[in-house]
Design a protein around this motif. Structure first.
Motif, PDB file in Angstrom:
ATOM      1  N   ALA A 122       0.840  -1.200   0.000  1.00  0.00           N
ATOM      2  CA  ALA A 122       0.000   0.000   0.000  1.00  0.00           C
ATOM      3  C   ALA A 122       0.872   1.246   0.000  1.00  0.00           C
ATOM      4  O   ALA A 122       1.883   1.314   0.703  1.00  0.00           O
ATOM      5  CB  ALA A 122      -0.919   0.015   1.218  1.00  0.00           C
ATOM      6  N   LEU A 123       0.460   2.211  -0.809  1.00  0.00           N
ATOM      7  CA  LEU A 123       1.085   3.534  -0.834  1.00  0.00           C
ATOM      8  C   LEU A 123       0.113   4.506  -0.189  1.00  0.00           C
ATOM      9  O   LEU A 123      -1.065   4.552  -0.551  1.00  0.00           O
ATOM     10  CB  LEU A 123       1.364   3.968  -2.275  1.00  0.00           C
ATOM     11  N   ALA A 148       1.419  -8.277  -5.819  1.00  0.00           N
ATOM     12  CA  ALA A 148       2.533  -9.006  -6.427  1.00  0.00           C
ATOM     13  C   ALA A 148       2.308 -10.500  -6.183  1.00  0.00           C
ATOM     14  O   ALA A 148       2.316 -10.955  -5.038  1.00  0.00           O
ATOM     15  CB  ALA A 148       3.864  -8.563  -5.826  1.00  0.00           C
ATOM     16  N   PRO A 149       2.097 -11.285  -7.259  1.00  0.00           N
ATOM     17  CA  PRO A 149       1.851 -12.715  -7.090  1.00  0.00           C
ATOM     18  C   PRO A 149       3.155 -13.496  -6.880  1.00  0.00           C
ATOM     19  O   PRO A 149       4.235 -13.026  -7.236  1.00  0.00           O
ATOM     20  CB  PRO A 149       1.185 -13.115  -8.402  1.00  0.00           C
ATOM     21  N   VAL A 195     -12.977  -4.846  -8.584  1.00  0.00           N
ATOM     22  CA  VAL A 195     -12.117  -4.194  -9.572  1.00  0.00           C
ATOM     23  C   VAL A 195     -11.844  -5.192 -10.697  1.00  0.00           C
ATOM     24  O   VAL A 195     -11.337  -6.293 -10.444  1.00  0.00           O
ATOM     25  CB  VAL A 195     -10.792  -3.727  -8.934  1.00  0.00           C
ATOM     26  N   ASN A 196     -12.197  -4.821 -11.923  1.00  0.00           N
ATOM     27  CA  ASN A 196     -11.897  -5.651 -13.082  1.00  0.00           C
ATOM     28  C   ASN A 196     -10.450  -5.388 -13.478  1.00  0.00           C
ATOM     29  O   ASN A 196     -10.101  -4.288 -13.882  1.00  0.00           O
ATOM     30  CB  ASN A 196     -12.846  -5.316 -14.231  1.00  0.00           C
ATOM     31  N   LEU A 197      -9.622  -6.415 -13.367  1.00  0.00           N
ATOM     32  CA  LEU A 197      -8.199  -6.261 -13.679  1.00  0.00           C
ATOM     33  C   LEU A 197      -7.890  -6.640 -15.122  1.00  0.00           C
ATOM     34  O   LEU A 197      -6.752  -6.532 -15.563  1.00  0.00           O
ATOM     35  CB  LEU A 197      -7.355  -7.089 -12.713  1.00  0.00           C
ATOM     36  N   GLY A 198      -8.895  -7.105 -15.860  1.00  0.00           N
ATOM     37  CA  GLY A 198      -8.749  -7.316 -17.290  1.00  0.00           C
ATOM     38  C   GLY A 198      -7.859  -8.467 -17.706  1.00  0.00           C
ATOM     39  O   GLY A 198      -7.444  -8.538 -18.854  1.00  0.00           O
ATOM     40  N   GLY A 199      -7.544  -9.383 -16.820  1.00  0.00           N
ATOM     41  CA  GLY A 199      -6.739 -10.538 -17.199  1.00  0.00           C
ATOM     42  C   GLY A 199      -5.276 -10.216 -17.437  1.00  0.00           C
ATOM     43  O   GLY A 199      -4.593 -10.911 -18.176  1.00  0.00           O
ATOM     44  N   ALA A 200      -4.791  -9.175 -16.818  1.00  0.00           N
ATOM     45  CA  ALA A 200      -3.387  -8.801 -16.991  1.00  0.00           C
ATOM     46  C   ALA A 200      -2.488  -9.923 -16.487  1.00  0.00           C
ATOM     47  O   ALA A 200      -2.693 -10.454 -15.408  1.00  0.00           O
ATOM     48  CB  ALA A 200      -3.089  -7.520 -16.222  1.00  0.00           C
ATOM     49  N   LEU A 201      -1.504 -10.297 -17.299  1.00  0.00           N
ATOM     50  CA  LEU A 201      -0.526 -11.297 -16.872  1.00  0.00           C
ATOM     51  C   LEU A 201       0.496 -10.599 -15.991  1.00  0.00           C
ATOM     52  O   LEU A 201       1.097  -9.606 -16.379  1.00  0.00           O
ATOM     53  CB  LEU A 201       0.169 -11.939 -18.071  1.00  0.00           C
ATOM     54  N   GLU A 203       6.684  -7.931 -10.643  1.00  0.00           N
ATOM     55  CA  GLU A 203       5.844  -6.763 -10.931  1.00  0.00           C
ATOM     56  C   GLU A 203       4.830  -6.532  -9.816  1.00  0.00           C
ATOM     57  O   GLU A 203       4.426  -7.462  -9.134  1.00  0.00           O
ATOM     58  CB  GLU A 203       5.059  -6.969 -12.230  1.00  0.00           C
ATOM     59  N   ARG A 204       4.419  -5.284  -9.689  1.00  0.00           N
ATOM     60  CA  ARG A 204       3.332  -4.933  -8.776  1.00  0.00           C
ATOM     61  C   ARG A 204       2.231  -4.297  -9.604  1.00  0.00           C
ATOM     62  O   ARG A 204       2.477  -3.323 -10.321  1.00  0.00           O
ATOM     63  CB  ARG A 204       3.816  -3.964  -7.693  1.00  0.00           C
TER      64      ARG A 204
END
Length: 139
Positions: free
Chosen positions: A41-42, A61-62, A86-92, A97-98
């Motif tokens: 969290a920021l 971060a997975p 929140v729809n994350l749109g299937g981002a890989l 990455e965060r």
């Protein structure tokens, strides 16, 4: 003679059984471990009903490569915080990455306690969706 025939028969039977017992097919791989998702969290400020208040921007971060489809965010205080889908749109995403969990220039009201996240994800090249829980404790 009978003893000799029995002995030969027994040896041949054991030879056939040992040849059939071996398998050239390797055992199936073990099932994959359940992935985890770490929340960061920021702290920033946001406009809430005309008041500038402290808020949080969440990042995820997975632990492995995952396609993040959506996340539901709740707080321990219950419905007064609201549920945010929140729809994350299937981002890989990859472990280094965060991924931001809110639209740009927005944030969630900063409240002490535990935020709960339920991610709907898939593994790359695997169509099966599953959920991964995560938490973030705010002081």
């Amino acid at each position: 003679m009978k003893a000799f025939i029995r002995t030969v028969g027994l040896v041949l039977s054991l030879a056939v059984l040992s040849a059939c017992g071996g398998s050239s097919t390797p055992p199936p791989p073990p099932p994959p471990n359940n992935p985890t998702i770490t929340i960061f969290a920021l702290e920033t400020t946001g406009n809430f009903g005309g008041q500038i208040r402290p808020c949080l921007q969440f990042l995820a971060a997975p632990s492995e490569n995952l396609q993040l489809l959506s996340v539901n965010i709740t707080h321990a205080i219950g419905p007064s915080f609201g549920n945010f889908d929140v729809n994350l749109g299937g981002a890989l995403t990859i472990p280094s990455e965060r991924l931001a969990l809110q639209p740009p220039n927005t944030c969630y009201l900063k409240i002490s306690g535990q935020y709960r996240f339920t991610f709907t994800v898939t593994r790359p090249n695997a169509p099966t969706q599953f959920t991964v829980p995560a938490t973030y404790n705010q002081q």
